[in-house]
Scaffold this motif. Sequence first.
Motif, PDB file in Angstrom:
ATOM      1  N   CYS A  82      54.206  44.308  76.185  1.00 24.03           N
ATOM      2  CA  CYS A  82      55.250  43.561  76.880  1.00 24.03           C
ATOM      3  C   CYS A  82      56.529  44.354  77.119  1.00 24.03           C
ATOM      4  CB  CYS A  82      55.577  42.287  76.120  1.00 24.03           C
ATOM      5  SG  CYS A  82      54.223  41.103  76.063  1.00 24.03           S
ATOM      6  N   GLY A  83      56.550  45.618  76.763  1.00 26.35           N
ATOM      7  CA  GLY A  83      57.725  46.440  77.033  1.00 26.35           C
ATOM      8  C   GLY A  83      58.744  46.478  75.919  1.00 26.35           C
ATOM      9  N   ILE A  84      58.516  45.731  74.838  1.00 26.19           N
ATOM     10  CA  ILE A  84      59.497  45.693  73.760  1.00 26.19           C
ATOM     11  C   ILE A  84      59.550  47.032  73.022  1.00 26.19           C
ATOM     12  CG2 ILE A  84      59.989  44.649  71.513  1.00 26.19           C
ATOM     13  CD1 ILE A  84      59.054  41.989  72.680  1.00 26.19           C
ATOM     14  N   ALA A  85      58.403  47.589  72.665  1.00 25.19           N
ATOM     15  CA  ALA A  85      58.377  48.861  71.940  1.00 25.19           C
ATOM     16  C   ALA A  85      58.951  49.987  72.789  1.00 25.19           C
ATOM     17  CB  ALA A  85      56.945  49.189  71.518  1.00 25.19           C
ATOM     18  N   HIS A  86      58.821  49.882  74.108  1.00 19.69           N
ATOM     19  CA  HIS A  86      59.377  50.876  75.026  1.00 19.69           C
ATOM     20  C   HIS A  86      60.893  50.784  75.047  1.00 19.69           C
ATOM     21  CE1 HIS A  86      60.685  52.274  79.061  1.00 19.69           C
ATOM     22  NE2 HIS A  86      59.737  53.189  78.910  1.00 19.69           N
ATOM     23  N   GLU A  87      61.434  49.598  75.227  1.00 20.60           N
ATOM     24  CA  GLU A  87      62.875  49.430  75.370  1.00 20.60           C
ATOM     25  C   GLU A  87      63.613  49.528  74.048  1.00 20.60           C
ATOM     26  OE1 GLU A  87      66.147  46.347  77.311  1.00 20.60           O
ATOM     27  OE2 GLU A  87      64.002  45.959  77.552  1.00 20.60           O
ATOM     28  N   ASN A  88      62.965  49.189  72.946  1.00 19.78           N
ATOM     29  CA  ASN A  88      63.639  49.228  71.652  1.00 19.78           C
ATOM     30  C   ASN A  88      63.912  50.662  71.199  1.00 19.78           C
ATOM     31  OD1 ASN A  88      64.606  47.419  69.468  1.00 19.78           O
ATOM     32  ND2 ASN A  88      63.204  48.632  68.218  1.00 19.78           N
ATOM     33  N   GLY A  89      63.235  51.627  71.828  1.00 18.66           N
ATOM     34  CA  GLY A  89      63.467  53.027  71.501  1.00 18.66           C
ATOM     35  C   GLY A  89      64.134  53.762  72.646  1.00 18.66           C
ATOM     36  N   ASP A  90      63.745  55.016  72.809  1.00 17.96           N
ATOM     37  CA  ASP A  90      64.346  55.829  73.861  1.00 17.96           C
ATOM     38  C   ASP A  90      63.504  55.872  75.122  1.00 17.96           C
ATOM     39  OD1 ASP A  90      62.195  57.399  73.120  1.00 17.96           O
ATOM     40  OD2 ASP A  90      63.399  58.981  72.213  1.00 17.96           O
ATOM     41  N   GLY A  91      62.395  55.109  75.152  1.00 20.71           N
ATOM     42  CA  GLY A  91      61.541  55.083  76.330  1.00 20.71           C
ATOM     43  C   GLY A  91      60.514  56.194  76.366  1.00 20.71           C
ATOM     44  N   ARG A  92      60.687  57.205  75.504  1.00 20.50           N
ATOM     45  CA  ARG A  92      59.734  58.317  75.505  1.00 20.50           C
ATOM     46  C   ARG A  92      58.595  58.109  74.524  1.00 20.50           C
ATOM     47  NH1 ARG A  92      64.695  61.065  75.982  1.00 20.50           N
ATOM     48  NH2 ARG A  92      64.763  61.479  73.738  1.00 20.50           N
ATOM     49  N   ARG A  93      58.874  57.386  73.433  1.00 15.79           N
ATOM     50  CA  ARG A  93      57.829  57.054  72.480  1.00 15.79           C
ATOM     51  C   ARG A  93      58.112  55.661  71.946  1.00 15.79           C
ATOM     52  NH1 ARG A  93      56.825  61.106  68.576  1.00 15.79           N
ATOM     53  NH2 ARG A  93      55.753  59.495  67.378  1.00 15.79           N
ATOM     54  N   PRO A  94      57.097  54.946  71.484  1.00 13.31           N
ATOM     55  CA  PRO A  94      57.302  53.558  71.055  1.00 13.31           C
ATOM     56  C   PRO A  94      58.195  53.458  69.827  1.00 13.31           C
ATOM     57  CG  PRO A  94      55.047  54.267  70.611  1.00 13.31           C
ATOM     58  CD  PRO A  94      55.683  55.346  71.407  1.00 13.31           C
ATOM     59  N   SER A  95      59.003  52.403  69.808  1.00 12.50           N
ATOM     60  CA  SER A  95      59.849  52.098  68.655  1.00 12.50           C
ATOM     61  C   SER A  95      59.736  50.603  68.381  1.00 12.50           C
ATOM     62  CB  SER A  95      61.305  52.475  68.931  1.00 12.50           C
ATOM     63  OG  SER A  95      62.126  52.162  67.819  1.00 12.50           O
ATOM     64  N   PRO A  96      58.984  50.216  67.368  1.00 14.21           N
ATOM     65  CA  PRO A  96      58.771  48.789  67.124  1.00 14.21           C
ATOM     66  C   PRO A  96      60.033  48.115  66.615  1.00 14.21           C
ATOM     67  CG  PRO A  96      57.841  50.078  65.332  1.00 14.21           C
ATOM     68  CD  PRO A  96      58.280  51.065  66.386  1.00 14.21           C
ATOM     69  N   LEU A  97      60.060  46.802  66.724  1.00 14.33           N
ATOM     70  CA  LEU A  97      61.154  46.016  66.179  1.00 14.33           C
ATOM     71  C   LEU A  97      61.192  46.161  64.657  1.00 14.33           C
ATOM     72  CD1 LEU A  97      60.632  42.722  68.221  1.00 14.33           C
ATOM     73  CD2 LEU A  97      62.324  44.522  68.668  1.00 14.33           C
ATOM     74  N   PRO A  98      62.354  45.967  64.037  1.00 13.70           N
ATOM     75  CA  PRO A  98      62.452  46.058  62.573  1.00 13.70           C
ATOM     76  C   PRO A  98      61.963  44.801  61.866  1.00 13.70           C
ATOM     77  CG  PRO A  98      64.589  45.571  63.495  1.00 13.70           C
ATOM     78  CD  PRO A  98      63.672  45.778  64.675  1.00 13.70           C
ATOM     79  N   ALA A  99      61.081  44.089  62.509  1.00 16.20           N
ATOM     80  CA  ALA A  99      60.459  42.890  61.940  1.00 16.20           C
ATOM     81  C   ALA A  99      59.258  42.561  62.808  1.00 16.20           C
ATOM     82  CB  ALA A  99      61.430  41.704  61.928  1.00 16.20           C
ATOM     83  N   GLN A 100      58.281  41.868  62.215  1.00 19.55           N
ATOM     84  CA  GLN A 100      57.181  41.334  63.019  1.00 19.55           C
ATOM     85  C   GLN A 100      57.708  40.042  63.677  1.00 19.55           C
ATOM     86  OE1 GLN A 100      55.194  44.172  62.856  1.00 19.55           O
ATOM     87  NE2 GLN A 100      53.426  42.852  62.657  1.00 19.55           N
ATOM     88  N   ALA A 101      58.690  40.230  64.552  1.00 16.95           N
ATOM     89  CA  ALA A 101      59.471  39.098  65.047  1.00 16.95           C
ATOM     90  C   ALA A 101      58.669  38.170  65.946  1.00 16.95           C
ATOM     91  CB  ALA A 101      60.706  39.601  65.791  1.00 16.95           C
ATOM     92  N   LEU A 102      57.684  38.705  66.652  1.00 17.66           N
ATOM     93  CA  LEU A 102      56.871  37.834  67.502  1.00 17.66           C
ATOM     94  C   LEU A 102      55.981  36.950  66.640  1.00 17.66           C
ATOM     95  CD1 LEU A 102      55.880  40.352  70.330  1.00 17.66           C
ATOM     96  CD2 LEU A 102      57.960  38.957  70.093  1.00 17.66           C
TER      97      LEU A 102
END
Length: 478
Positions: free
Chosen positions: A354-374
Amino acid sequence: MTAKLIRELGAGVGVALPEVRVTGEDPVLPSVFPLGTMAAASAGALTAAVAAYAARTGENGAEGPGGRQPSRGAHGDPDVTIDVRHAAVAFQSERHFRADGKAVDGWAPLSGDYGTSDGWVRLHCNFDHHRDAALRALGLPPGSGRAAPCREDVGRACADRTAVEIEEAVIREGGCAAAMRSRAEWLAHPQARALADLPLVGVSRLPDGGGQASGDGLPAGPERPLGGVRVLDLTRVIAGPVAARALAAYGADVLRVGAAHLPEVPGLVVETAFGKRSCHIDLRSEADKLRELVRQADVVIQAYRPGALRARGFGPDDLAALRPGIVCVDISAYGTRGRWASRRGFDSLVQMACGIAHENGDGRRPSPLPAQALDHGAGHLAAFGAVAALLRRAAEGGSWHVEVSLARTAAWLDDLGRIDMAGMRQPRVEDLLATMDSPFGTLTYVTPPGAIDGARPHWTSPPPRQGEHPAAWWAPTS
């Protein structure tokens, strides 16, 4: 903003909620997404719905929270509160959980993000059959024994293929994977469009042949706001277990139904089992045992892939026929419409897709949320939907169907906007932790957020061993 979101959630499911007093604000967790607002709104909506339920039972002569007649504010409403930091930390509950000081190890060795020829893909390998499906898709041998592939082998197999190519190959093999997409790529995806018109929490009335008398189905115990409500928990892995655990914190009788042959993530099973009992039923040979439990239940929560339980005779219509007045709660990864409706999914995969891991980081590599928020968001929304449906049942009669999905919850989070996370660190948690003795040792856990007239939700029993109890409800107490 949070109080407004809670009002909107109530309007969306057709129930009037008392006003909620919100303390604290974002930022709380280190993310560009307002996770504290999301957590407080979903947990606060549940608290408000339980307060409305307790007030209604109080009007019918039952006691309110804490075993007393509920107090009322200046306008006759209960005093409902939610703290943003507490709710956000509760969304990280598995990260703070300890058994005799040891943390939960929730990830298998091959689960994780892998670079591809055009980006990144995430493989979910926590269950052996999902791991082996991913390995088959990559042309690697099964994942057991001395010659089992390691992360480097999987990385090499992914490097020369596209992320979507790997995603589709793993899905075809019956596994779980997601390519990292940007927000724009997801919004243009057919599955995102299929979800766009769905409510965040769907609450609809089911047909039930015998009907249900208006006002039926408001059981109330002598001490807890949801005392007397019987909940069948047919779920595994965070979202569904969190929903049932949240209901148990308000006094519901929650019976978790598993099976010895089904894979589990042991630490997560323990962490999400406070306040529940646990039995085993093998639906391949003991379906009648589950039918008998359903006949005496108020709420059934399930998180199998859409259609899986229906194929075994336990779809929402089947449950309503067995028990007119039932509330059926369905939790899915990608919703019940569109090409991905039957796709297996988990929080980390939906964040990627859904684009969350992309936007939560720098867009070059995935950065997950600091919680299993979904997971936690969908779990609390599912519990909220269950209580809302109980209120609708009491007012209108009938059987009810509640639907939530991780992907639709992700869209809600996306709609909440962005915050400045510069310099943000993990919040203080020590004052939000408690301990309890259990068969697994001394457990340290995050207490559930929220309060009604000063009474806080809590669990009165530790997590049980899997299958420890008979497949039966507690006998009612006088």
